[in-house]
Design an enzyme around this catalytic site. Structure first.
Site, PDB file in Angstrom:
ATOM      1  CG  HIS A  83      -1.995  -1.055   1.139  1.00 21.91           C
ATOM      2  ND1 HIS A  83      -2.975  -1.195   2.077  1.00 21.91           N
ATOM      3  CD2 HIS A  83      -2.238  -2.007   0.196  1.00 21.91           C
ATOM      4  CE1 HIS A  83      -3.786  -2.180   1.733  1.00 21.91           C
ATOM      5  NE2 HIS A  83      -3.355  -2.694   0.597  1.00 21.91           N
ATOM      6  CD  GLU A  85      -1.556   3.960   3.495  1.00 25.73           C
ATOM      7  OE1 GLU A  85      -1.238   3.272   2.512  1.00 25.73           O
ATOM      8  OE2 GLU A  85      -2.717   4.018   3.940  1.00 25.73           O
ATOM      9  CB  CYS A 120      -1.443   1.303   6.056  1.00 24.74           C
ATOM     10  SG  CYS A 120      -1.065   0.456   4.520  1.00 24.74           S
ATOM     11  CB  ALA A 198     -25.725   3.487 -42.828  1.00 27.46           C
ATOM     12  NE  ARG A 242      -7.590  -3.565 -32.108  1.00 31.77           N
ATOM     13  CZ  ARG A 242      -8.883  -3.872 -31.912  1.00 31.77           C
ATOM     14  NH1 ARG A 242      -9.210  -4.848 -31.065  1.00 31.77           N
ATOM     15  NH2 ARG A 242      -9.834  -3.215 -32.551  1.00 31.77           N
ATOM     16  CB  ALA A 308     -27.080   1.226 -24.822  1.00 32.94           C
TER      17      ALA A 308
HETATM   18  C1  AOF Z   1      -4.549  -0.441  -1.570  1.00 34.61           C
HETATM   19  N1  AOF Z   1      -3.509   0.415  -1.653  1.00 34.61           N
HETATM   20  O1  AOF Z   1      -2.320   2.088  -0.884  1.00 34.61           O
HETATM   21  C2  AOF Z   1      -4.252   1.483   0.292  1.00 34.61           C
HETATM   22  C3  AOF Z   1      -5.375   0.616   0.373  1.00 34.61           C
HETATM   23  O2  AOF Z   1      -6.479  -6.223  -0.677  1.00 34.61           O
HETATM   24  P1  AOF Z   1      -5.565  -5.461   0.221  1.00 34.61           P
HETATM   25  O3  AOF Z   1      -5.191  -6.175   1.433  1.00 34.61           O
HETATM   26  O4  AOF Z   1      -4.383  -4.900  -0.523  1.00 34.61           O
HETATM   27  O5  AOF Z   1      -6.400  -4.222   0.773  1.00 34.61           O
HETATM   28  C4  AOF Z   1      -7.026  -3.374  -0.090  1.00 34.61           C
HETATM   29  C5  AOF Z   1      -7.818  -2.350   0.694  1.00 34.61           C
HETATM   30  O6  AOF Z   1      -6.978  -1.593   1.558  1.00 34.61           O
HETATM   31  C6  AOF Z   1      -8.460  -1.341  -0.235  1.00 34.61           C
HETATM   32  O7  AOF Z   1      -9.701  -1.794  -0.698  1.00 34.61           O
HETATM   33  C7  AOF Z   1      -8.589  -0.119   0.659  1.00 34.61           C
HETATM   34  O8  AOF Z   1      -9.783  -0.218   1.409  1.00 34.61           O
HETATM   35  C8  AOF Z   1      -7.403  -0.226   1.620  1.00 34.61           C
HETATM   36  N2  AOF Z   1      -6.292   0.722   1.351  1.00 34.61           N
HETATM   37  N3  AOF Z   1      -5.449  -0.336  -0.582  1.00 34.61           N
HETATM   38  O9  AOF Z   1      -4.661  -1.314  -2.408  1.00 34.61           O
HETATM   39  C9  AOF Z   1      -3.309   1.374  -0.762  1.00 34.61           C
HETATM   40  N4  AOF Z   1      -4.042   2.438   1.219  1.00 34.61           N
HETATM   41 ZN    ZN Z   2      -3.056  -0.229   3.750  1.00 33.56          ZN
END
Ligand code: AOF
Ligand code: ZN
Length: 390
Positions: A83, A85, A120, A198, A242, A308
């Site tokens: 993630h 952080e 995180c 068309a 593509r 649609a």
């Molecule tokens: C992310 N990237 O930088 C942050 C997220 O499937 P996981 O364990 O990777 O968790 C995904 C969830 O974590 C995501 O749906 C969101 O709620 C939280 N934060 N996720 O992929 C990130 N900060």
């Molecule tokens: Zn996280």
């Protein structure tokens, strides 16, 4: 849309009672508001470098020292990777910087769960950050709670900094996570009089090369593309993303066919490209839930008119991409059939988000104005009176 910018950009510190997000508490001395805003803009730019497709959100993070200097940055590169952080903390350490005492500026509330990676919020607590500023609160029920966990550990958290920009970046993902159904973008490529072919059925090409290249770039950003079985029968589309030179983008969306008719053995849909999923149903609600369950966050619908029409009639379109060519046909298949609208007040109305010129054509991006309620005559089912044409 939450916009708590005015009330909660200053971190709310630890207190005996449960923290109140909007309490105007200035928190510890740290970077001032202008620096924080600039850092959030940078975090949003970083987030945008991540992939638009995939089950996970695009997230960016900037770590500031007490003087407001950036000491490290990170962004999320797709499901299963660190993630934002965690990436920023790792970058700090890799650069020989101790993140203790830094201010974390993150586009999405830090997660609190053990998912594909660790929480995180805990990583930030262990790192000893001094404060956290967040743009958008995490609506994901499995991951949310990071702000509360940080506050419980004595780390002030402020939410809502540049929230509107954060929501815009995460628009499809936020909607999909909140509803359990993908964000639906409907693509229409029409003549000026709203026709997709068309009178003799010929349709190549109404729009020009620039519009088609743009549409392919959009395909490369979504999780899935859907068409009805009628379009498979008439157009035999490949539904691949593509590049201008005809080669495949690295990311190929899931190819979804909706309707009862079978996909012929030799169909181009069975050729190179994303996986093929045939949803042999006319129940659009069930189809969208099925896709939501497969973590499809953004679905691009490319026709035909029956699919649609059914989606519009069911009020299931979040965004329209209308590529309009300066071509008049006067006859031929319209992009959309009867929506059950009998008077102007019942029109399926959208709000213009953006207009772009693409060569000789125009792209209108419009978004649903009124999210509430289905329109007159809706059944939430594909086909209805035109079932055999789907
Ligand atoms: C992310 N990237 O930088 C942050 C997220 O499937 P996981 O364990 O990777 O968790 C995904 C969830 O974590 C995501 O749906 C969101 O709620 C939280 N934060 N996720 O992929 C990130 N900060
Ligand atoms: Zn996280």
């Amino acid at each position: 849309m939450t916009q708590s910018q005015n009330s909660s950009t200053a971190p709310t510190g630890p207190r005996a009672a449960p923290p109140v997000a909007s309490a105007p508490d200035r928190g510890p001395a740290g970077p001032d508001a202008r620096i924080l805003e600039a850092a959030m803009r940078r975090a949003l730019d970083l987030a945008a470098q991540g992939p638009a497709h995939g089950p996970n959100p695009r997230v960016g993070c900037v770590l500031l020292d007490a003087a407001g200097r950036t000491v490290a940055e990170g962004f999320h590169r797709g499901a299963g990777t660190p993630h934002a952080e965690a990436a920023a903390l790792a970058a700090a350490r890799a650069g020989g910087v101790d993140p203790r005492g830094t201010t974390a500026v993150v586009t999405l509330e830090p997660c609190a769960h053990h998912g594909r990676t660790g929480p995180c919020a805990d990583a930030l607590i262990e790192a000893g950050v001094a404060a956290v500023h967040v743009a958008v609160e995490d609506p994901n029920p499995v991951a949310t709670g990071g702000a509360g966990r940080l506050r419980a550990a004595g780390i002030p958290v402020a939410t809502g900094l540049l929230a509107a920009a954060g929501e815009e970046l995460l628009r499809p993902w936020l909607r999909a996570v909140r509803t359990g159904r993908p964000y639906v973008t409907l693509k229409l490529a029409t003549s000026l009089d709203g026709r997709v072919a068309a009178a003799d059925g010929t349709s190549r090409w109404i729009t020009g090369a620039a519009a088609r290249a743009h549409a392919h770039a959009v395909r490369a950003q979504v999780d899935a593309i859907a068409v009805g079985t009628g379009t498979v029968a008439v157009d035999d589309p490949a539904l691949t993303a593509r590049t201008v030179d005809g080669s495949l983008f690295e990311h190929q969306p899931l190819r979804v066919v909706v309707g009862h008719r079978t996909v012929p053995d030799g169909a181009r849909l069975r050729g190179p490209g994303g996986p093929l999923l045939h949803l042999a149903t006319h129940d659009l609600d069930a189809a969208l839930r099925e896709l939501g369950g497969r973590e499809v966050r953004h679905l691009l619908v490319e026709g035909g008119p029956a699919l649609a029409t059914a989606l519009l009639a069911a009020d299931a379109v979040d965004e329209l991409h209308a590529y309009v060519a300066p071509v008049l046909l006067g006859a031929g298949s319209p992009a959309v059939n009867d929506l059950g609208v009998t008077t102007i007040g019942e029109a399926a109305r959208f709000t213009t988000h953006d207009v772009t010129r693409l060569g000789d054509d125009m792209l209108l991006v419009a978004r649903r104005t009124d999210p509430a309620g289905a329109r007159p005559g809706t059944a939430g089912r594909l086909g209805g009176h035109t079932e055999e044409e789907i």
